[in-house]
Design a protein around this motif. Structure first.
Motif, PDB file in Angstrom:
ATOM      1  N   THR A  53       0.828  -1.207   0.000  1.00 46.75           N
ATOM      2  CA  THR A  53       0.000   0.000   0.000  1.00 46.75           C
ATOM      3  C   THR A  53       0.861   1.254   0.000  1.00 46.75           C
ATOM      4  OG1 THR A  53      -0.147  -0.098   2.415  1.00 46.75           O
ATOM      5  CG2 THR A  53      -1.934  -1.130   1.162  1.00 46.75           C
ATOM      6  N   GLU A  54       2.102   1.134   0.460  1.00 47.36           N
ATOM      7  CA  GLU A  54       3.012   2.278   0.432  1.00 47.36           C
ATOM      8  C   GLU A  54       3.462   2.576  -0.989  1.00 47.36           C
ATOM      9  OE1 GLU A  54       6.211   1.545   3.061  1.00 47.36           O
ATOM     10  OE2 GLU A  54       4.962   1.307   4.843  1.00 47.36           O
ATOM     11  N   VAL A  55       3.404   1.556  -1.857  1.00 50.30           N
ATOM     12  CA  VAL A  55       3.716   1.780  -3.274  1.00 50.30           C
ATOM     13  C   VAL A  55       2.519   2.392  -3.974  1.00 50.30           C
ATOM     14  CG1 VAL A  55       4.392   0.655  -5.441  1.00 50.30           C
ATOM     15  CG2 VAL A  55       5.328  -0.149  -3.261  1.00 50.30           C
ATOM     16  N   GLY A  56       1.335   1.913  -3.613  1.00 50.17           N
ATOM     17  CA  GLY A  56       0.117   2.440  -4.207  1.00 50.17           C
ATOM     18  C   GLY A  56      -0.951   1.360  -4.290  1.00 50.17           C
ATOM     19  N   PRO A  57      -2.237   1.741  -4.321  1.00 48.83           N
ATOM     20  CA  PRO A  57      -3.319   0.752  -4.423  1.00 48.83           C
ATOM     21  C   PRO A  57      -3.198  -0.113  -5.671  1.00 48.83           C
ATOM     22  CG  PRO A  57      -4.190   2.915  -3.819  1.00 48.83           C
ATOM     23  CD  PRO A  57      -2.753   3.108  -4.194  1.00 48.83           C
ATOM     24  N   TRP A  58      -2.694   0.473  -6.753  1.00 50.03           N
ATOM     25  CA  TRP A  58      -2.539  -0.299  -7.979  1.00 50.03           C
ATOM     26  C   TRP A  58      -1.556  -1.447  -7.798  1.00 50.03           C
ATOM     27  CZ3 TRP A  58       2.364  -0.619  -9.953  1.00 50.03           C
ATOM     28  CH2 TRP A  58       3.293   0.317  -9.484  1.00 50.03           C
ATOM     29  N   ALA A  59      -0.550  -1.272  -6.930  1.00 49.28           N
ATOM     30  CA  ALA A  59       0.422  -2.343  -6.689  1.00 49.28           C
ATOM     31  C   ALA A  59      -0.233  -3.512  -5.959  1.00 49.28           C
ATOM     32  CB  ALA A  59       1.601  -1.801  -5.874  1.00 49.28           C
ATOM     33  N   VAL A  60      -1.132  -3.191  -5.019  1.00 48.14           N
ATOM     34  CA  VAL A  60      -1.862  -4.255  -4.322  1.00 48.14           C
ATOM     35  C   VAL A  60      -2.727  -5.029  -5.302  1.00 48.14           C
ATOM     36  CG1 VAL A  60      -3.544  -4.743  -2.520  1.00 48.14           C
ATOM     37  CG2 VAL A  60      -1.851  -2.944  -2.177  1.00 48.14           C
ATOM     38  N   ALA A  61      -3.405  -4.311  -6.206  1.00 43.49           N
ATOM     39  CA  ALA A  61      -4.267  -4.963  -7.196  1.00 43.49           C
ATOM     40  C   ALA A  61      -3.447  -5.861  -8.119  1.00 43.49           C
ATOM     41  CB  ALA A  61      -5.024  -3.907  -8.000  1.00 43.49           C
ATOM     42  N   LEU A  62      -2.283  -5.374  -8.562  1.00 47.53           N
ATOM     43  CA  LEU A  62      -1.438  -6.180  -9.438  1.00 47.53           C
ATOM     44  C   LEU A  62      -0.877  -7.401  -8.713  1.00 47.53           C
ATOM     45  CD1 LEU A  62       0.593  -3.563 -11.529  1.00 47.53           C
ATOM     46  CD2 LEU A  62      -1.291  -5.030 -12.280  1.00 47.53           C
ATOM     47  N   ALA A  63      -0.514  -7.224  -7.446  1.00 48.94           N
ATOM     48  CA  ALA A  63       0.000  -8.359  -6.671  1.00 48.94           C
ATOM     49  C   ALA A  63      -1.070  -9.436  -6.516  1.00 48.94           C
ATOM     50  CB  ALA A  63       0.478  -7.889  -5.304  1.00 48.94           C
ATOM     51  N   LEU A  64      -2.288  -9.002  -6.243  1.00 51.26           N
ATOM     52  CA  LEU A  64      -3.393  -9.954  -6.107  1.00 51.26           C
ATOM     53  C   LEU A  64      -3.660 -10.665  -7.431  1.00 51.26           C
ATOM     54  CD1 LEU A  64      -5.592 -11.116  -4.301  1.00 51.26           C
ATOM     55  CD2 LEU A  64      -7.070  -9.211  -4.989  1.00 51.26           C
ATOM     56  N   LEU A  65      -3.605  -9.914  -8.528  1.00 48.99           N
ATOM     57  CA  LEU A  65      -3.814 -10.501  -9.849  1.00 48.99           C
ATOM     58  C   LEU A  65      -2.727 -11.526 -10.173  1.00 48.99           C
ATOM     59  CD1 LEU A  65      -5.369 -10.525 -12.529  1.00 48.99           C
ATOM     60  CD2 LEU A  65      -3.886  -8.669 -13.312  1.00 48.99           C
ATOM     61  N   GLY A  66      -1.469 -11.172  -9.906  1.00 52.04           N
ATOM     62  CA  GLY A  66      -0.370 -12.093 -10.174  1.00 52.04           C
ATOM     63  C   GLY A  66      -0.456 -13.342  -9.323  1.00 52.04           C
ATOM     64  N   PHE A  67      -0.822 -13.154  -8.042  1.00 51.70           N
ATOM     65  CA  PHE A  67      -0.951 -14.299  -7.139  1.00 51.70           C
ATOM     66  C   PHE A  67      -2.059 -15.233  -7.598  1.00 51.70           C
ATOM     67  CE2 PHE A  67      -3.104 -16.163  -3.446  1.00 51.70           C
ATOM     68  CZ  PHE A  67      -2.078 -16.954  -2.947  1.00 51.70           C
ATOM     69  N   LEU A  68      -3.210 -14.663  -7.983  1.00 49.63           N
ATOM     70  CA  LEU A  68      -4.335 -15.490  -8.423  1.00 49.63           C
ATOM     71  C   LEU A  68      -4.022 -16.215  -9.724  1.00 49.63           C
ATOM     72  CD1 LEU A  68      -7.389 -13.191  -7.586  1.00 49.63           C
ATOM     73  CD2 LEU A  68      -6.585 -15.206  -6.356  1.00 49.63           C
ATOM     74  N   ALA A  69      -3.295 -15.553 -10.624  1.00 47.54           N
ATOM     75  CA  ALA A  69      -2.929 -16.211 -11.882  1.00 47.54           C
ATOM     76  C   ALA A  69      -2.024 -17.408 -11.630  1.00 47.54           C
ATOM     77  CB  ALA A  69      -2.239 -15.204 -12.811  1.00 47.54           C
ATOM     78  N   ALA A  70      -1.027 -17.229 -10.772  1.00 44.98           N
ATOM     79  CA  ALA A  70      -0.128 -18.335 -10.443  1.00 44.98           C
ATOM     80  C   ALA A  70      -0.870 -19.441  -9.695  1.00 44.98           C
ATOM     81  CB  ALA A  70       1.044 -17.817  -9.603  1.00 44.98           C
ATOM     82  N   LEU A  71      -1.735 -19.037  -8.756  1.00 41.91           N
ATOM     83  CA  LEU A  71      -2.480 -20.033  -7.977  1.00 41.91           C
ATOM     84  C   LEU A  71      -3.432 -20.827  -8.865  1.00 41.91           C
ATOM     85  CD1 LEU A  71      -3.207 -21.219  -5.216  1.00 41.91           C
ATOM     86  CD2 LEU A  71      -4.927 -19.409  -4.994  1.00 41.91           C
ATOM     87  N   ALA A  72      -4.106 -20.143  -9.791  1.00 42.60           N
ATOM     88  CA  ALA A  72      -5.031 -20.831 -10.696  1.00 42.60           C
ATOM     89  C   ALA A  72      -4.289 -21.852 -11.554  1.00 42.60           C
ATOM     90  CB  ALA A  72      -5.758 -19.817 -11.577  1.00 42.60           C
TER      91      ALA A  72
END
Length: 304
Positions: A53-72
């Motif tokens: 969140t210190e980087v920005g809300p967009w970084a949290v969204a991208l991290a979640l997207l990357g995590f879900l893609a790898a997990l899927a």
């Protein structure tokens, strides 16, 4: 990574061994892929979401997207591998019902070819090997086996039983011997049909796994690289939204009249990394406003 190639062979022994080999290959694919994933993921020290969140809300969204893609990708691989290892072993009765519902015309000859891949494999590609050239339906094989079993248990009288194209006289020792041989042959063929069906469905699922792993590798790699890239991003600078008391350390070198001094000031704009500072008049230093503080050290004062 190379994928072991497999082709079904019309052999009774190979059906069982082929299914076993495919299950071993599926375990090998998953095991080797897990080793590669472990080697890639271990070096990553992922930030938690509060840090991102210190980087920005967009970084949290991208991290979640990357995590879900790898997990899927991982979940799909495990699910598909489990499907290979857990192929249902259908009974001859179940296969007969599937055949009966798939354009089987027994007791007459089949008019239209089957539509499913499994029944096509059993009654078309493996017909002579599994059913015998005189049969064109699994349903026919199952029916012949039931009739032959019942006939073999009847009293040895002069009763005649029709099985397929042959009539058996239960009062004839020769026909009774032929009937016993037929029962064994039908049982063997029924077992081979069951084995061939299991091997075919195992191969179908294995090929789906092998093909899918090539496709799911892309989202996994994208998710992994995205998470890796997010680690390199610096935290976003905190904007100065309210006047904040600061101390300004003026370098001793240079031509600034206040060089070497620590001044009191107020940050009124910019960011904490590059604030806009208002310095009131202080002994030996005139009042002024600093919009470029790159050459100064600005220290926020803690509130008391």
């Amino acid at each position: 990574m190379s994928i072991p190639a497999t082709e079904p062979t019309p052999s009774a022994a190979s059906d069982v061994s082929q299914a076993a080999d495919l299950r071993v290959a599926a375990r090998w694919l998953v095991g080797s892929s897990a080793s590669v994933v472990a080697l890639l993921v271990v070096p990553i020290q992922l930030r938690n979401f509060s840090d991102l969140t210190e980087v920005g809300p967009w970084a949290v969204a991208l991290a979640l997207l990357g995590f879900l893609a790898a997990l899927a990708s991982v979940v799909w691989t495990l699910y598909s591998a489990a499907a290979v290892l857990a192929v249902p072993r259908r009974s001859i009765g179940e296969l007969a019902e599937l055949d009966r519902a798939d354009n089987s015309n027994y007791p007459d000859s089949r008019v239209e070819p089957p539509t499913s891949a499994l029944i096509t494999y059993l009654v078309d590609k493996r017909r002579a090997d599994l059913l015998g050239s005189a049969r064109d339906a699994v349903w026919q094989l199952a029916t012949d086996m039931v009739i032959a079993h019942k006939a073999s248990m009847l009293p040895r009288t002069g009763e005649k039983i029709q099985i397929g194209t042959r009539e058996y006289d239960l009062g004839s020792s020769a026909d009774n011997a032929a009937l016993a041989t037929l029962v064994l042959d039908l049982e063997r063929r029924a077992q081979r049909v069951v084995d061939a069906a299991a091997a075919f469905e195992t191969q179908q699922r294995y090929e789906r796994l092998a093909k899918g792993m090539k496709l799911v590798g892309a989202p996994f790699a994208a998710g992994f690289l995205l998470l890796l890239w997010l680690q390199t991003l610096p935290a976003a600078s905190m904007a100065v939204k309210t006047p904040t008391s600061v101390q300004i350390v003026v370098p001793a070198s240079g031509k600034d009249p206040c060089r070497g001094k620590v001044l009191e000031g107020v940050a009124v704009g910019g960011t904490m990394d590059a604030p806009v500072v208002v310095i009131p008049s202080q002994p030996g230093c005139p009042a002024r406003k600093l919009t470029d503080t790159d050459e100064f050290i600005v220290i926020p004062r803690t509130a008391k």
